[in-house]
Design an enzyme around this catalytic site. Sequence first.
Site, PDB file in Angstrom:
ATOM      1  N   VAL A   1       0.860  -1.173   0.000  1.00  9.01           N
ATOM      2  CA  VAL A   1       0.000   0.000   0.000  1.00  9.01           C
ATOM      3  C   VAL A   1       0.902   1.230   0.000  1.00  9.01           C
ATOM      4  O   VAL A   1       1.859   1.299   0.790  1.00  9.01           O
ATOM      5  CB  VAL A   1      -0.927   0.023   1.227  1.00  9.01           C
ATOM      6  CG1 VAL A   1      -1.804   1.272   1.214  1.00  9.01           C
ATOM      7  CG2 VAL A   1      -1.781  -1.233   1.282  1.00  9.01           C
ATOM      8  N   CYS A   2       0.612   2.177  -0.876  1.00  8.48           N
ATOM      9  CA  CYS A   2       1.350   3.435  -0.916  1.00  8.48           C
ATOM     10  C   CYS A   2       2.853   3.175  -1.074  1.00  8.48           C
ATOM     11  O   CYS A   2       3.257   2.401  -1.934  1.00  8.48           O
ATOM     12  CB  CYS A   2       1.022   4.241   0.344  1.00  8.48           C
ATOM     13  SG  CYS A   2       1.484   5.983   0.290  1.00  8.48           S
TER      14      CYS A   2
END
Length: 319
Positions: A104-105
């Site tokens: 994520v990210c």
Amino acid sequence: MAQRTVLVVLFDGVQSLDVSGPVEVFAGAERHSPGTYLIRTASLDGGPVRTTSGLTLVPDSSLAEATGPHTLLVPGGQGTRRPDPGLVDWVREHGPRATRLVSVCTGAIVLAEAGLLDGRRATTHWAYCAELARDHPAVEVDPDPIYVRDGPVATSAGVTAGIDLALALVEEDLGRDVALTLARHLVVFLRRPGNQAQFSAQLAAQTARREPLREVQQWITEHPGADLAVETLAARARLSPRHFARAFRAETGMTPGRYVDRVRLEHARRLLEDTADGIEEISRASGYGTPEAMRRAFVRALGAAPAEYRRRFRPAPAP
């Protein structure tokens, strides 16, 4: 169906929403279908970690005790900018053993440092895509998508994109109906329209400062099929049409007409993706009036007619 272990890696400087967003999705799926997911968190030494927002997270175990997950999820945050070498080593060793490897990210930076994105297409938060591409030329960095799937590896854009990706994984595991139920419960899109550069009409435009204009923005969003002419909207704001148009553009960064166009397009896209309603019905509900008017708007904005858009983006029914 065998239970899938979802292991979320924790470290100092982790982004709390990168952790809690996907965890809420998988936890909701477990509540809906008991026995499908076992969610675990782990840090290098098993000790608490401090997030970028100052929250303290207490993991279930150390990484040494957490082996063999089905889905290994590496969140992002400031702690990924110079990741702990021990964390990178652990991910390098254990990442390939997971059935699914997810970031994520800026968690993608950790995967890249571990060499697990080499030769793969990947994404991360738009602000760090250029850096990821520069530092890891063997990675094909795509700055546009909300998330990217390349074989068993899935990477997502910033923060809330972790929810988008988690919903996609639940849909893959449990089917569209379960994923759609979770998305509605969380009040998010099952499949968010657009990409990192064009999220939604509400995010693309600034929120007006003055209350009458904010109320008009909200009313447009809730009534895309209504009469949304400038004169009608100005009357709701108790302003003259000229004053309203000038103030709306000054405070939101776009004209009322452009904002209405984006809201209607977004509404029609959601209906095409999430319902079986006919094109004519969707065109009326979205304020286009006729299928031909909606077709022109879709071709102009997306390069595809509504029927083609639905064929591309509406997932097939779960077997």
